[in-house]
Design an enzyme around this catalytic site. Structure first.
Site, short mmCIF file in Angstrom:
data_model
loop_
_atom_site.label_atom_id
_atom_site.label_comp_id
_atom_site.label_asym_id
_atom_site.label_seq_id
_atom_site.Cartn_x
_atom_site.Cartn_y
_atom_site.Cartn_z
N GLU A 20 -19.64 2.24 -3.74
CA GLU A 20 -18.74 1.61 -4.70
C GLU A 20 -19.39 1.33 -6.05
OE1 GLU A 20 -19.42 0.54 -1.64
OE2 GLU A 20 -17.56 0.88 -0.52
N ARG B 42 0.83 -1.20 0.00
CA ARG B 42 0.00 0.00 0.00
C ARG B 42 0.86 1.25 0.00
NH1 ARG B 42 -4.15 -0.39 4.78
NH2 ARG B 42 -2.29 -0.86 6.00
#
Lengths: 322, 271, 286
Positions: A65, A17
């Site tokens: 989403e 990440r």
């Protein structure tokens, strides 16, 4: 102010990440063709440094989403590249149909980059640990599926992912993982890399399991077993040549992934080899169970994803060699 | 205005001929949105049928993708492809798929799965904004679209994100696949909900071309918020035996006799 | 809009519930400390609502978690499960000593709620799904003619999920008057302020347009919470929603309204000590 992209040294423990945020920032300086689509998780996906540095290039969708993914399809229609980042369970599962119908079907140039994959997620537990993402993405036509093995490979992969014209799903590990590749590593979509050669068996690994495959091969080498280690960083399209060569040269394959054993990378390898060069295969992955809470390392042991498990699987596959 | 009405009737006729030739399709919802499509394609949209991918063009998304026959009729009549292509509807290898696909000239987004159209239109409006294009985006939704959470995500996002060149048109014919909206899942009251979500709401008769054009003109003037046009329509509009009869939702064909009657009615009223 | 009617609730009851809320909060902070990670902020904001529900309102039998006549509770904002686990332990569903194993491998008290925990009705943790599950429970209870009521808590950030609006639409359509939902309106979500990320306002207006009976209250005022629940139960032919204005991290000074305490880093040793002291002091003062 285009700086050099700073790579990590092999052996360092780095979350993919962090690499994701770093490479987005770097690319943000040099190219203006992509935007970040966020669903209130930039802090979690690692994209936050980019969001902070280039606020005008972020489209915030909130926790919605389905809208984000379908909007990404519309955005790409206008020749702008959306980099859609989120947690795999919530992004790729909830918006899976939007990804299939609005993104993949028309072949939109959308890059879906998901963190929180596999049990590598750790204590958040099963709802956040997506162990099915490779299955549900690689079964959609038009989609390229990329799984970087470490922080450096991820930083090399992202520009290639942006350059590819078409929908891409990319997996981003959450927990710190050992860096395997140095800055000279050549990443190419659709090409696997051989990290160690050997002719007794081959371990085909993806994502964070690559480092463990390397360490399993070292253990086996000390016992006189020469294992080829392959980093399969593109799950679709498969690097057929490298897989075929491994099957021909070794006659015994172990696959390794932090994903359900059903439908994942091991499944893809088996689908291919069973039709083109059948050899014994041991598929190492999560044995068709949901994840659970616990620290990532403990979960790896719990679900049988350690280097020792790969050593054991290699011994099993060797015993099955005709 | 008369010309537009004739065009709307032609859209209806061509849609029914397509469905008849294919042996299946969705007549009811194609007929209800024909006037909206006529107003959009023959008055409102800045498009160039000779250059379907002209980047500056306005975009149109048919979120209720099952109304594809009317959509294809509008595109064909507008000149995106020869009318001979109408006979390829729903055929293997045909240009005109059962639900819209982007390989068809003039189709900007795939649809057929309800709820995704407004989001795709929202994304197009974002792209136009970041690229500084004058593009306006129009999305035609059906009642069923309004029951999908995806639509409400897009409804919540667009005003918050400051998107204004986006117009949603709701073909509110009151009937969905298996029955009346009130019985299946009443998404209303639409105007109150949409206003609470920050949209400029207009409620019109979706078969009155004057009202449609006025609503589209008002939407163009509105610079502060996206516009939502609730167009009250009749499912099966223009064909007496189809109007209000949900047996004609689809996916069924028409007998030669039914087609003949329908075409006579449409031609009679267009004259 | 009606504001919560405080009602004539005995001081003893209010005091008892407040001390239950303080106990939930202390256990939340301790749990996240012991677990090494977790979501403090949203657990603390919902503690008073859970105290009111679990220690006064919900008809439950901890010895028979599956008693068919029971009321149901769904924590749709599943990341606030430390508060739920604390309430369930306090209500006697399991030994409070088990709380120390929150998020540990092998513990039923996972990072997000699952049904292996006695008293947990459904798995949550993926935002937006819990309210639909609760809706289904309310429908089922009504079809069976059961007296049970269904309560749910959604987070305000969660209301950005389209699925929540699908559930709100359906509950209004079905006129589910055995369904009461709270919005834990703490105005902060994972990465920042709800109003900046995706504004929900005018929330009450939206909810009314979705045909819910709407009340807006101070979600830390125990009398207001009880009053709102009682008013909700009197409503016929409509589901009821209580917008509870709360403070994320409520009760721990350094966590209040600080986005970083959304999750998932645990408090340090001194932070834990400070939090426990502050929460104990609050209890003593009531």
């Amino acid at each position: 102010m285009t700086g050099q992209l700073a790579f990590w040294s092999p052996g360092e423990q780095v979350s993919l990440r962090e690499a994701f945020g770093r490479v987005l920032c770097h690319l943000g300086e040099t190219r203006s063709d992509f935007w970040l689509f966020d669903a209130d998780v930039a802090g979690g996906t690692g994209a936050k440094p980019f969001a902070d540095r280039f606020p005008g290039r972020v489209v915030q969708f909130g926790i919605a989403e389905q809208n984000m993914v379908a909007a990404a399809a519309g955005f790409a229609e206008g020749n702008c590249i959306p980099v859609v980042a989120g947690f795999a369970s919530f992004l790729m599962m909830r918006a899976h149909e939007q990804f299939r119908t609005a993104v993949a079907y028309p072949g939109r140039n959308v890059k879906v980059c998901c963190s929180h994959v596999g049990v590598d997620v750790g204590p958040d537990g099963a709802t956040a640990q997506m162990v099915e993402d490779l299955a549900v993405t690689r079964s959609i036509p038009n989609v390229t599926v990329v799984v970087p093995a470490d922080a450096n490979e991820l930083m090399l992969a992202v520009p290639e992912v942006l350059d590819l014209d078409g929908p891409v799903y990319m997996r981003i590990g959450r927990s710190p993982a050992p860096v395997v590749f140095d800055r000279d590593h050549r990443f190419r979509i659709g090409r696997a890399t051989v990290l160690a050669d050997g002719r007794d068996a081959a371990i085909v690994a993806t994502g964070t399991l690559v480092a463990r495959a390397v360490s399993a091969a070292e253990t086996l080498r000390r016992e006189g077993v020469a294992v080829r280690v392959i980093n399969l960083s593109t799950i679709k399209p498969l690097d057929r040549d490298t897989l075929l060569a491994a099957a021909r040269d070794t006659g015994a394959i172990v696959t390794a992934e932090d994903h359900n054993r059903h439908g994942g990378m091991g499944g893809a390898v088996c689908e291919f080899l069973s039709q083109h060069h059948p050899v014994p295969v041991e598929v190492v992955g999560i044995d068709d169970r949901f994840g659970t809470s616990g620290e990532a390392e403990d979960l790896c042991r719990h679900f049988g994803l350690t280097a020792a498990d790969l050593v054991a699987a290699t011994r099993r596959v060797l015993a099955r060699k005709p | 205005m008369n010309k537009l009405f004739e065009t709307a009737q032609s859209i209806r006729a061509e849609a029914l001929k397509m469905i008849h030739a294919a042996g299946s399709g969705h007549p009811g919802g194609s007929l209800s949105c024909a006037d909206l499509l006529a107003a959009l394609y023959f008055d409102e949209l800045r498009v160039r049928p000779d250059r379907p991918d002209w980047p500056e063009r306005d975009r149109f998304v048919l979120s209720k993708g099952h109304a594809a026959p009317a959509y294809y009729a509008a595109l064909g009549l507008r000149g995106y492809f020869p009318r001979e292509q109408f006979s390829s509807f729903r055929r293997l290898g045909g240009l005109l798929q059962g639900h819209p696909e982007v390989t068809t000239p003039g189709v900007d987004a795939p649809s057929g799965s309800l709820g995704m159209g407004l989001s795709q239109g929202l994304g197009m409006a974002h792209a136009a904004r970041v690229c500084g294009r004058p593009t306006r985006v129009y999305v035609l939704l059906g009642d069923g679209d309004m029951e999908e959470g995806n639509t409400w995500e897009a409804l919540m996002a667009a005003p918050h994100q400051g998107i204004t060149r986006l117009v949603a048109l709701l073909d509110a014919n009151g009937l969905q696949g298996d029955g009346p909206v009130e019985a299946q899942m009443d998404y209303g009251p639409a105007p109150e909900k949409l206003a609470a979500f920050g949209w400029r709401v207009q409620e019109i008769d979706g078969h009155d071309l004057g009202e449609i054009l006025d609503a589209l003109a008002a939407a163009r003037e509105a610079g502060d918020a996206p516009t939502f046009v609730v167009a009250r329509t009749v499912k099966g509009k223009g064909v007496s035996f189809m109007e209000h009869d949900n047996g004609w939702h689809g996916s069924r064909g028409l007998t030669p006799g039914e087609l003949e009657t329908a075409l006579e009615e449409l031609e009679g009223s267009a004259r | 809009m009606s504001t919560g009617n405080a009602g004539p609730y005995p001081g003893e009851l209010l005091g008892e519930l407040r001390s239950r809320a303080a106990e939930i909060r202390r256990r939340v902070v301790q749990m996240v400390y012991d677990g090494g990670s977790g979501h403090c902020g949203g657990s603390l904001s919902v503690a008073d609502i859970l105290a009111a529900l679990y220690f006064r309102e919900l008809r439950l039998d901890p010895d028979r978690p599956h008693w068919p006549e029971r009321d149901r509770f769904v924590l749709s904002k599943g990341h606030a499960c430390p508060a739920l686990y604390a309430a369930l332990a306090g209500r006697g569903f399991f030994d409070p000593a088990d709380l120390t194993r929150f998020r540990h491998l092998g513990s039923p008290l996972k990072g997000h709620p699952e049904r292996c925990v006695p008293g947990v009705e459904t798995v949550t943790g993926s935002l937006g799904q819990g309210i639909s599950a609760a809706l289904g429970m309310a429908l089922g209870l009504r079809r069976k003619g059961s007296p049970g009521r269904v309560y749910a808590v959604v987070g305000d950030g969660e209301m950005q999920e389209g699925q929540v609006w699908e559930a709100l639409m359906a509950a209004g359509h079905f006129r589910l008057d055995n369904f009461t939902c709270f919005v834990d309106r703490n105005r902060l979500q994972g990465d920042g302020r709800t109003e900046e990320i995706l504004d929900l306002e005018p929330l009450a207006e939206k909810l009314r347009a979705f045909r819910w009976h709407v009340q807006e209250i101070d979600g830390h005022d125990m009398a207001a919470i009880l009053g709102a629940i009682d008013a909700a139960k009197r409503v016929r032919g409509q589901p009821q929603i209580i917008v509870a204005n709360t403070v994320k991290g409520k009760g721990v000074s350094y966590m209040e309204s600080v986005p970083q305490w959304h999750g998932t880093a645990p408090p340090t040793d001194p932070e834990l000590a400070t939090a426990l002291a502050e929460l104990g002091a609050e209890e003593a003062a009531t």
